[in-house]
Design an enzyme around this catalytic site. Structure first.
Site, short mmCIF file in Angstrom:
data_model
loop_
_atom_site.label_atom_id
_atom_site.label_comp_id
_atom_site.label_asym_id
_atom_site.label_seq_id
_atom_site.Cartn_x
_atom_site.Cartn_y
_atom_site.Cartn_z
N HIS A 231 1.06 -1.53 0.05
CA HIS A 231 -0.21 0.21 0.09
C HIS A 231 1.06 1.20 -0.19
CE1 HIS A 231 -3.32 -3.21 2.14
NE2 HIS A 231 -3.09 -3.14 0.71
N GLU A 261 -3.49 -6.39 -9.37
CA GLU A 261 -1.84 -5.73 -9.15
C GLU A 261 -0.70 -7.00 -9.51
OE1 GLU A 261 -2.61 -6.28 -5.37
OE2 GLU A 261 -3.54 -5.18 -4.88
N GLU A 357 -3.65 -12.87 -3.87
CA GLU A 357 -2.51 -12.57 -4.36
C GLU A 357 -1.28 -12.53 -3.27
OE1 GLU A 357 -4.18 -8.62 -2.42
OE2 GLU A 357 -5.51 -9.38 -1.65
#
Length: 402
Positions: A231, A261, A357
């Site tokens: 982040h 992503e 992820e």
């Protein structure tokens, strides 16, 4: 001068909602069934995610309180006067406005909607201690109980309309991904790549959802050392040849967050970086295959840990392997009961939507330094899972400019 504490501002007409009236009514009906099961007479939601989920109104807090009061007969959002008639236009249900003329007029509005002496469901995982005490003062003989977890469990199973919305948003994330790749080049600052991607997604949201509010779509594009955190904010750092890159596209029409992503490299990838990247891709591909109905979240995490352990990389894993999608965002809310972590025993069911992820972070100064992460979104079906991302990943596709 006698100034009002609450108002009704019906300015204009109701807008086209994100979902059908049937969908919104179904959400409230299921909530009221939960209320009956827990002997709850009324609910006061205060979080972005639950207010949006049950009313289609996404508030802008800016230091003010917002709410959604649901009884067995009515559903009413509580908004601040600064927002005018927009909350009423957006709300599926009714709306009451509180003014700033007197302190704590929000709780005056609450008292108008929820009678004292009843059982009231509130979100213990969201309401502040100060506001909890003020609510107790406003409804001194009411019994307050936690409604956050039952509401979360309801949000974890997506309807057909929600899944259709998420599919379109995932497609729009791909638009942002291709825009990122288009903008990437040695010497280009991170922020320029991010701006190009975000503009592409906002324009596609406007084309796809012409009645949606355009807010909060964003891109985090990171390079070099800035890839070490999932982040990390965009900076002005310029891309250098051989840099590891992290593409993170987040379209968010109507508060419904989705994500794309990818790990990439600028023009070339060293042998050490390549080995680490391939190992993370192996975990990613295995994880996508493990997402199936009947599988526990914790079992997926343990199985993927074994692959990292085989490569001696488990110590570099930075967070869990995935999470639920729906009404959530980096500013607010997530469905903590549906995360692919060792401490979550939730069993995957059809209608759940989760990410895969995996990420490892190799510290600066070590060979192959940087953060590696691939991210797809999967819809759990009756007999498997449907990957709705479909954006290229891995060394064969994402060494940009090679």
């Amino acid at each position: 001068m006698d100034l009002p504490q609450t108002l009704g501002i019906r300015n204009g007409g109701k807008v086209n909602g994100t979902f059908s009236e049937r969908e919104m009514q179904s959400r409230l009906d299921r909530l009221r069934s939960v209320m009956s099961e827990h002997d709850v007479d009324a609910v006061l939601f205060t979080s972005y995610h639950n207010i949006n989920y049950y009313s289609d109104f996404l508030y802008c807090k800016f230091g003010r309180n917002y709410g959604l009061a649901v009884t067995h007969d009515n559903a009413t959002t509580i908004s601040a006067n600064i927002d005018g008639g927009q909350p009423w236009r957006r709300t599926f249900g009714d709306n009451i406005v509180y003014t700033d003329w007197h302190q704590d007029n929000f709780f005056v509005a609450v008292r108008k909607l929820i009678p004292d002496g009843v059982r009231v469901g509130v979100e213990y995982d969201h309401i502040s201690l100060e506001n909890l005490r003020k609510l107790q003062g406003a409804l001194p003989t009411a019994t307050l109980v936690d409604i956050s977890k039952p509401a979360m469990r309801q949000r974890m199973i997506k309807s057909n309309e929600e899944i259709a919305q998420i599919r379109e948003s995932a497609r729009i994330a791909n638009v942002g991904g291709y825009a990122c790749i288009e903008a990437i080049g040695v010497g280009v600052p991170e922020h320029e790549v991010a701006l190009h991607s975000t503009q592409a997604m906002v324009r596609e949201i406007a084309r796809t959802f012409p009645h949606a509010e355009l807010m909060d779509t964003w891109t985090w594009f990171q390079s070099g050392i800035n890839t070490d955190g999932a982040h990390n904010p965009v900076t002005t750092r310029r891309i250098e040849r051989g840099d590891i890159l992290s593409l993170n596209c987040f379209p968010m029409p109507a508060g419904y967050y989705t994500a794309l992503e990818r790990t990439l490299f600028a023009e070339e990838c060293s042998d050490v970086h390549l080995r680490l990247w391939q190992a993370n891709v192996e975990v990613f591909e295995a994880g996508c295959k493990l997402i199936r109905p009947g599988t526990r979240c914790c079992d997926i995490a343990h199985a993927l840990n074994d692959i990292y352990r085989k490569h001696d990389l488990l110590k570099y894993r930075t967070f869990g392997y995935g999470h639920s999608f729906g009404v959530l965002c980096h500013y607010y809310g997530r469905e903590a009961g549906l995360e692919l972590r060792e401490d979550v025993e939730t069993v995957l069911e059809p209608g759940m939507v989760v990410s895969m992820e995996p990420m490892i972070m190799i510290p600066e100064g070590q060979p192959g330094a940087g953060g590696y992460r691939e991210h797809d979104i999967l819809v759990v079906t009756e007999d498997g899972a449907d990957n709705i991302t479909g954006f290229p990943y891995g060394p064969e596709h994402n060494i940009i400019g090679s």
